[in-house]
Motif scaffolding. Structure first.
Motif, PDB file in Angstrom:
ATOM      1  N   PHE A  43       0.833  -1.203   0.000  1.00  0.00           N
ATOM      2  CA  PHE A  43       0.000   0.000   0.000  1.00  0.00           C
ATOM      3  C   PHE A  43       0.869   1.254   0.000  1.00  0.00           C
ATOM      4  CE2 PHE A  43      -3.487  -2.745   1.459  1.00  0.00           C
ATOM      5  CZ  PHE A  43      -4.463  -2.294   0.593  1.00  0.00           C
ATOM      6  N   PHE A  44       0.407   2.271  -0.715  1.00  0.00           N
ATOM      7  CA  PHE A  44       1.133   3.533  -0.799  1.00  0.00           C
ATOM      8  C   PHE A  44       0.141   4.667  -0.980  1.00  0.00           C
ATOM      9  CE2 PHE A  44       0.295   2.534  -5.136  1.00  0.00           C
ATOM     10  CZ  PHE A  44       0.219   3.739  -5.812  1.00  0.00           C
ATOM     11  N   TRP A  45       0.559   5.866  -0.592  1.00  0.00           N
ATOM     12  CA  TRP A  45      -0.197   7.088  -0.817  1.00  0.00           C
ATOM     13  C   TRP A  45       0.341   7.746  -2.068  1.00  0.00           C
ATOM     14  CZ3 TRP A  45      -4.438   8.566   1.711  1.00  0.00           C
ATOM     15  CH2 TRP A  45      -4.671   8.068   2.978  1.00  0.00           C
ATOM     16  N   GLY A  46      -0.503   8.337  -2.841  1.00  0.00           N
ATOM     17  CA  GLY A  46      -0.034   9.105  -3.979  1.00  0.00           C
ATOM     18  C   GLY A  46      -1.047   9.140  -5.097  1.00  0.00           C
ATOM     19  N   LYS A  47      -0.984  10.197  -5.875  1.00  0.00           N
ATOM     20  CA  LYS A  47      -1.930  10.368  -6.985  1.00  0.00           C
ATOM     21  C   LYS A  47      -1.425   9.768  -8.279  1.00  0.00           C
ATOM     22  CE  LYS A  47      -0.245  14.944  -8.247  1.00  0.00           C
ATOM     23  NZ  LYS A  47       0.590  14.406  -9.315  1.00  0.00           N
ATOM     24  N   ASP A  48      -0.147   9.464  -8.368  1.00  0.00           N
ATOM     25  CA  ASP A  48       0.429   8.887  -9.576  1.00  0.00           C
ATOM     26  C   ASP A  48       0.345   7.370  -9.498  1.00  0.00           C
ATOM     27  OD1 ASP A  48       1.016  11.425 -10.454  1.00  0.00           O
ATOM     28  OD2 ASP A  48       3.042  11.398  -9.636  1.00  0.00           O
ATOM     29  N   THR A  49      -0.715   6.826 -10.039  1.00  0.00           N
ATOM     30  CA  THR A  49      -0.959   5.392  -9.981  1.00  0.00           C
ATOM     31  C   THR A  49      -1.709   4.970 -11.228  1.00  0.00           C
ATOM     32  OG1 THR A  49      -1.838   3.611  -8.603  1.00  0.00           O
ATOM     33  CG2 THR A  49      -3.144   5.628  -8.719  1.00  0.00           C
ATOM     34  N   LEU A  50      -1.796   3.687 -11.443  1.00  0.00           N
ATOM     35  CA  LEU A  50      -2.594   3.147 -12.546  1.00  0.00           C
ATOM     36  C   LEU A  50      -3.757   2.379 -11.962  1.00  0.00           C
ATOM     37  CD1 LEU A  50       0.177   1.812 -14.935  1.00  0.00           C
ATOM     38  CD2 LEU A  50      -1.090   3.948 -15.076  1.00  0.00           C
ATOM     39  N   ILE A  51      -4.957   2.679 -12.454  1.00  0.00           N
ATOM     40  CA  ILE A  51      -6.164   2.018 -11.958  1.00  0.00           C
ATOM     41  C   ILE A  51      -6.942   1.504 -13.158  1.00  0.00           C
ATOM     42  CG2 ILE A  51      -8.262   2.269 -10.592  1.00  0.00           C
ATOM     43  CD1 ILE A  51      -6.950   4.748  -9.318  1.00  0.00           C
ATOM     44  N   LEU A  52      -7.024   0.227 -13.303  1.00  0.00           N
ATOM     45  CA  LEU A  52      -7.839  -0.471 -14.292  1.00  0.00           C
ATOM     46  C   LEU A  52      -7.363  -0.346 -15.737  1.00  0.00           C
ATOM     47  CD1 LEU A  52     -11.459   0.151 -12.974  1.00  0.00           C
ATOM     48  CD2 LEU A  52     -10.067  -1.880 -12.678  1.00  0.00           C
ATOM     49  N   PHE A  53      -6.972   0.826 -16.183  1.00  0.00           N
ATOM     50  CA  PHE A  53      -6.651   1.037 -17.589  1.00  0.00           C
ATOM     51  C   PHE A  53      -5.260   1.645 -17.722  1.00  0.00           C
ATOM     52  CE2 PHE A  53     -11.231   1.822 -16.956  1.00  0.00           C
ATOM     53  CZ  PHE A  53     -11.724   0.721 -17.633  1.00  0.00           C
ATOM     54  N   PRO A  54      -4.570   1.388 -18.831  1.00  0.00           N
ATOM     55  CA  PRO A  54      -3.258   2.012 -19.034  1.00  0.00           C
ATOM     56  C   PRO A  54      -3.382   3.541 -19.028  1.00  0.00           C
ATOM     57  CG  PRO A  54      -3.673   0.349 -20.716  1.00  0.00           C
ATOM     58  CD  PRO A  54      -4.938   0.520 -19.943  1.00  0.00           C
ATOM     59  N   SER A  55      -2.471   4.185 -18.360  1.00  0.00           N
ATOM     60  CA  SER A  55      -2.401   5.655 -18.278  1.00  0.00           C
ATOM     61  C   SER A  55      -3.601   6.277 -17.579  1.00  0.00           C
ATOM     62  CB  SER A  55      -2.251   6.275 -19.680  1.00  0.00           C
ATOM     63  OG  SER A  55      -1.108   5.789 -20.304  1.00  0.00           O
ATOM     64  N   TRP A  56      -4.372   5.499 -16.820  1.00  0.00           N
ATOM     65  CA  TRP A  56      -5.529   6.073 -16.129  1.00  0.00           C
ATOM     66  C   TRP A  56      -5.419   5.851 -14.643  1.00  0.00           C
ATOM     67  CZ3 TRP A  56     -10.095   4.374 -13.540  1.00  0.00           C
ATOM     68  CH2 TRP A  56     -11.036   5.396 -13.360  1.00  0.00           C
ATOM     69  N   PRO A  57      -5.383   6.833 -13.806  1.00  0.00           N
ATOM     70  CA  PRO A  57      -5.143   8.216 -14.164  1.00  0.00           C
ATOM     71  C   PRO A  57      -3.672   8.496 -14.452  1.00  0.00           C
ATOM     72  CG  PRO A  57      -5.337   8.083 -11.803  1.00  0.00           C
ATOM     73  CD  PRO A  57      -5.570   6.692 -12.358  1.00  0.00           C
ATOM     74  N   GLY A  58      -2.790   7.536 -14.121  1.00  0.00           N
ATOM     75  CA  GLY A  58      -1.369   7.745 -14.398  1.00  0.00           C
ATOM     76  C   GLY A  58      -0.844   8.967 -13.678  1.00  0.00           C
ATOM     77  N   ASN A  59      -0.082   9.774 -14.364  1.00  0.00           N
ATOM     78  CA  ASN A  59       0.412  11.013 -13.768  1.00  0.00           C
ATOM     79  C   ASN A  59      -0.276  12.207 -14.430  1.00  0.00           C
ATOM     80  OD1 ASN A  59       1.646  10.738 -16.202  1.00  0.00           O
ATOM     81  ND2 ASN A  59       3.736  10.695 -15.415  1.00  0.00           N
ATOM     82  N   SER A  60      -1.607  12.087 -14.599  1.00  0.00           N
ATOM     83  CA  SER A  60      -2.408  13.122 -15.258  1.00  0.00           C
ATOM     84  C   SER A  60      -2.785  14.266 -14.341  1.00  0.00           C
ATOM     85  CB  SER A  60      -3.692  12.509 -15.825  1.00  0.00           C
ATOM     86  OG  SER A  60      -3.408  11.488 -16.730  1.00  0.00           O
ATOM     87  N   GLY A  61      -2.471  14.168 -13.079  1.00  0.00           N
ATOM     88  CA  GLY A  61      -2.784  15.244 -12.151  1.00  0.00           C
ATOM     89  C   GLY A  61      -3.837  14.839 -11.140  1.00  0.00           C
ATOM     90  N   ILE A  62      -4.036  15.727 -10.208  1.00  0.00           N
ATOM     91  CA  ILE A  62      -4.938  15.458  -9.093  1.00  0.00           C
ATOM     92  C   ILE A  62      -6.394  15.351  -9.538  1.00  0.00           C
ATOM     93  CG2 ILE A  62      -5.244  17.883  -8.434  1.00  0.00           C
ATOM     94  CD1 ILE A  62      -4.785  15.027  -5.945  1.00  0.00           C
ATOM     95  N   GLY A  63      -6.784  16.112 -10.556  1.00  0.00           N
ATOM     96  CA  GLY A  63      -8.168  16.070 -11.020  1.00  0.00           C
ATOM     97  C   GLY A  63      -8.559  14.699 -11.545  1.00  0.00           C
ATOM     98  N   MET A  64      -7.709  14.101 -12.370  1.00  0.00           N
ATOM     99  CA  MET A  64      -7.998  12.767 -12.900  1.00  0.00           C
ATOM    100  C   MET A  64      -7.941  11.716 -11.799  1.00  0.00           C
ATOM    101  SD  MET A  64      -9.017  12.755 -15.939  1.00  0.00           S
ATOM    102  CE  MET A  64      -8.889  11.028 -16.334  1.00  0.00           C
ATOM    103  N   TYR A  65      -7.041  11.900 -10.843  1.00  0.00           N
ATOM    104  CA  TYR A  65      -6.963  10.961  -9.717  1.00  0.00           C
ATOM    105  C   TYR A  65      -8.261  11.004  -8.912  1.00  0.00           C
ATOM    106  CZ  TYR A  65      -5.417   8.843  -5.328  1.00  0.00           C
ATOM    107  OH  TYR A  65      -5.309   8.064  -4.208  1.00  0.00           O
ATOM    108  N   LEU A  66      -8.752  12.197  -8.612  1.00  0.00           N
ATOM    109  CA  LEU A  66     -10.000  12.329  -7.864  1.00  0.00           C
ATOM    110  C   LEU A  66     -11.184  11.781  -8.654  1.00  0.00           C
ATOM    111  CD1 LEU A  66      -9.498  15.840  -6.229  1.00  0.00           C
ATOM    112  CD2 LEU A  66      -9.312  13.574  -5.135  1.00  0.00           C
ATOM    113  N   LEU A  67     -11.183  11.987  -9.962  1.00  0.00           N
ATOM    114  CA  LEU A  67     -12.234  11.426 -10.804  1.00  0.00           C
ATOM    115  C   LEU A  67     -12.201   9.897 -10.768  1.00  0.00           C
ATOM    116  CD1 LEU A  67     -14.537  11.961 -12.817  1.00  0.00           C
ATOM    117  CD2 LEU A  67     -12.812  11.902 -14.638  1.00  0.00           C
ATOM    118  N   SER A  68     -11.009   9.330 -10.790  1.00  0.00           N
ATOM    119  CA  SER A  68     -10.909   7.869 -10.723  1.00  0.00           C
ATOM    120  C   SER A  68     -11.380   7.351  -9.367  1.00  0.00           C
ATOM    121  CB  SER A  68      -9.487   7.406 -11.026  1.00  0.00           C
ATOM    122  OG  SER A  68      -8.591   7.832 -10.029  1.00  0.00           O
TER     123      SER A  68
END
Length: 163
Positions: A43-68
């Motif tokens: 387990f880790f904290w951070g917004k730069d992660t991959l969830i379900l799909f390639p490059s999603w949210p990736g390192n797209s920023g906090i907005g995409m991370y919150l959307l995911s």
């Protein structure tokens, strides 16, 4: 013979030495972009992660991370409400059409739950917390009986059938 070394100071076959623990991350290719992200194994904290799909949210920023996180929250809540809906359909009687509806609901629920499970396997604490919150809200809205009228005895009957 004491054993052979592997060049990193670890003994391969010797006695009394231990190998270093496995790394908690491993590199993962991000496709044609030339970037690489680390796939966490703990387990880790951070917004730069991959969830379900390639490059999603990736390192797209906090907005995409919150959307995911919102998406994962929604999926977990949907899974709980599908369970509640399934319970209500099964209580309405046993017919062929109900069996088909229950089968479809079950298949949909399992698909949603597998997506949630795969998202949690990103080992991101935010995703894990969004999943827990989604399941809690979905249970509260669909299965807790909170919205049933307490004066009519429906709550007690609902509680008995959900145990």
């Amino acid at each position: 013979m004491q054993g052979m070394g592997d060049g990193d100071g670890n003994s391969m076959g010797g006695t009394g030495t231990s190998m270093s623990p496995p790394p908690s991350t491993m590199p993962m290719s991000m496709g044609n972009h030339g970037h690489s992200m680390m796939m966490h194994m703990t387990f880790f904290w951070g917004k730069d992660t991959l969830i379900l799909f390639p490059s999603w949210p990736g390192n797209s920023g906090i907005g995409m991370y919150l959307l995911s996180l919102l998406f994962i929250f929604f999926l977990a809540a949907v899974a709980e409400t599908l369970t509640a809906f399934s319970n209500r359909v099964s209580q309405s009687g046993s017919t062929t059409s109900n069996a088909v509806i229950l089968t479809a609901i079950h298949a949909l629920k399992m698909g949603v739950l597998y997506l949630v499970m795969l998202a949690v396997m990103s080992f991101n604490v935010g995703v894990f917390l969004a999943t827990l919150a989604g399941h809690a809200v979905g249970f509260f809205l669909g299965r807790s009986g909170f919205f049933l009228r307490q004066g009519t005895g429906d709550l007690e009957a609902h509680t008995r059938t959900n145990k």
